[in-house]
Design an enzyme around this catalytic site. Sequence first.
Site, PDB file in Angstrom:
ATOM      1  N   ARG A 196       9.148   0.993   0.283  1.00  0.00           N
ATOM      2  CA  ARG A 196       9.087  -0.118  -0.678  1.00  0.00           C
ATOM      3  C   ARG A 196      10.494  -0.352  -1.236  1.00  0.00           C
ATOM      4  O   ARG A 196      11.048   0.529  -1.886  1.00  0.00           O
ATOM      5  CB  ARG A 196       8.129   0.238  -1.818  1.00  0.00           C
ATOM      6  CG  ARG A 196       7.976  -0.833  -2.898  1.00  0.00           C
ATOM      7  CD  ARG A 196       7.127  -0.298  -4.053  1.00  0.00           C
ATOM      8  NE  ARG A 196       5.842   0.177  -3.596  1.00  0.00           N
ATOM      9  CZ  ARG A 196       5.015   0.949  -4.322  1.00  0.00           C
ATOM     10  NH1 ARG A 196       5.384   1.348  -5.539  1.00  0.00           N
ATOM     11  NH2 ARG A 196       3.847   1.338  -3.832  1.00  0.00           N
ATOM     12  N   HIS A 198      -2.113   8.364  -2.313  1.00  0.00           N
ATOM     13  CA  HIS A 198      -0.654   8.486  -2.389  1.00  0.00           C
ATOM     14  C   HIS A 198      -0.175   9.864  -1.921  1.00  0.00           C
ATOM     15  O   HIS A 198      -0.551  10.886  -2.488  1.00  0.00           O
ATOM     16  CB  HIS A 198      -0.241   8.241  -3.847  1.00  0.00           C
ATOM     17  CG  HIS A 198       1.224   8.320  -4.120  1.00  0.00           C
ATOM     18  ND1 HIS A 198       1.956   7.231  -4.538  1.00  0.00           N
ATOM     19  CD2 HIS A 198       2.100   9.360  -4.071  1.00  0.00           C
ATOM     20  CE1 HIS A 198       3.209   7.592  -4.739  1.00  0.00           C
ATOM     21  NE2 HIS A 198       3.326   8.885  -4.456  1.00  0.00           N
ATOM     22  N   GLU A 249      -3.540   9.448  -7.867  1.00  0.00           N
ATOM     23  CA  GLU A 249      -3.847   8.364  -6.924  1.00  0.00           C
ATOM     24  C   GLU A 249      -4.290   9.000  -5.609  1.00  0.00           C
ATOM     25  O   GLU A 249      -3.474   9.589  -4.896  1.00  0.00           O
ATOM     26  CB  GLU A 249      -2.615   7.481  -6.683  1.00  0.00           C
ATOM     27  CG  GLU A 249      -2.143   6.752  -7.927  1.00  0.00           C
ATOM     28  CD  GLU A 249      -0.847   5.984  -7.707  1.00  0.00           C
ATOM     29  OE1 GLU A 249      -0.509   5.159  -8.579  1.00  0.00           O
ATOM     30  OE2 GLU A 249      -0.169   6.218  -6.682  1.00  0.00           O
ATOM     31  N   ASP A 285       0.937   5.051   1.071  1.00  0.00           N
ATOM     32  CA  ASP A 285      -0.373   4.803   0.469  1.00  0.00           C
ATOM     33  C   ASP A 285      -1.317   4.486   1.618  1.00  0.00           C
ATOM     34  O   ASP A 285      -1.080   3.530   2.378  1.00  0.00           O
ATOM     35  CB  ASP A 285      -0.318   3.604  -0.484  1.00  0.00           C
ATOM     36  CG  ASP A 285       0.521   3.870  -1.717  1.00  0.00           C
ATOM     37  OD1 ASP A 285       0.770   5.047  -2.032  1.00  0.00           O
ATOM     38  OD2 ASP A 285       0.924   2.889  -2.373  1.00  0.00           O
ATOM     39  N   HIS A 299       8.304   5.703  -3.092  1.00  0.00           N
ATOM     40  CA  HIS A 299       8.194   4.834  -1.917  1.00  0.00           C
ATOM     41  C   HIS A 299       9.561   4.326  -1.468  1.00  0.00           C
ATOM     42  O   HIS A 299       9.795   4.096  -0.275  1.00  0.00           O
ATOM     43  CB  HIS A 299       7.304   3.630  -2.238  1.00  0.00           C
ATOM     44  CG  HIS A 299       5.842   3.925  -2.232  1.00  0.00           C
ATOM     45  ND1 HIS A 299       5.090   3.936  -1.071  1.00  0.00           N
ATOM     46  CD2 HIS A 299       4.979   4.207  -3.229  1.00  0.00           C
ATOM     47  CE1 HIS A 299       3.835   4.213  -1.365  1.00  0.00           C
ATOM     48  NE2 HIS A 299       3.742   4.388  -2.674  1.00  0.00           N
TER      49      HIS A 299
END
Length: 222
Positions: A91, A204, A201, A143, A136
């Site tokens: 990301r 993740h 999460e 994810d 990320h």
Amino acid sequence: MKKTIILLFILFSTFSYSQKLENGFVYLSDIDKSIQLELRYLSHHNFIGKPINGYYKSKIIVTKETAQALKNIQQILLKKELSLKIFDAYRPQQAVDHFVVWAKDLKDTLMKNEFYPDTPKNELFKKGYIATKSGHTRGSTVDLTIINLKTGKELNMGSPYDFFGEKSHTFYKNLKKEEKENRLFLRQIMIENGFKPYNYEWWHFTLKEEPFPKKYFNFPIK
């Protein structure tokens, strides 16, 4: 002559395209084409409700080491007629910055009902759902979930991806037996293949031996 020019243009375009990645990064599809994806931040189906800065193509980019680890997991799952499905991987920092700007705009609650119905937007920073830096951006965090190849459906994990609430915590107590088992199955196979989980999460995971533990990248996904 015309055909030669066209061929040279195609070769040059391909070469230029490949140079957009930083050293040490790969397109996951070049390592394993069977891993499925749904790049949420390229679409309007995410917690903001619009495409995120830095996402321009439906491509999963990760470090070489992460790609190989994911390939190993996929080979195990395929034997069970299952498959990985990735929502997000590398990301760019510009995307993280987009999240931060959005989080500060308390009037923009377009996707609240689906993604954070019980969490006030002004608490997203305090509760750790939004941060100025993300693992990320180092290229070794993913994810993901698991899908059943017979049905094409995701295994029931008890909460949607990117749901900001306690239901997304891996060991949330009020889960059905099937949901608990699915989360633990995903967690176990990821840990056994070199990833460490994030307990808040269920989707993740970060490669334990990530090659860029302190470096954050900002090249776009194209």
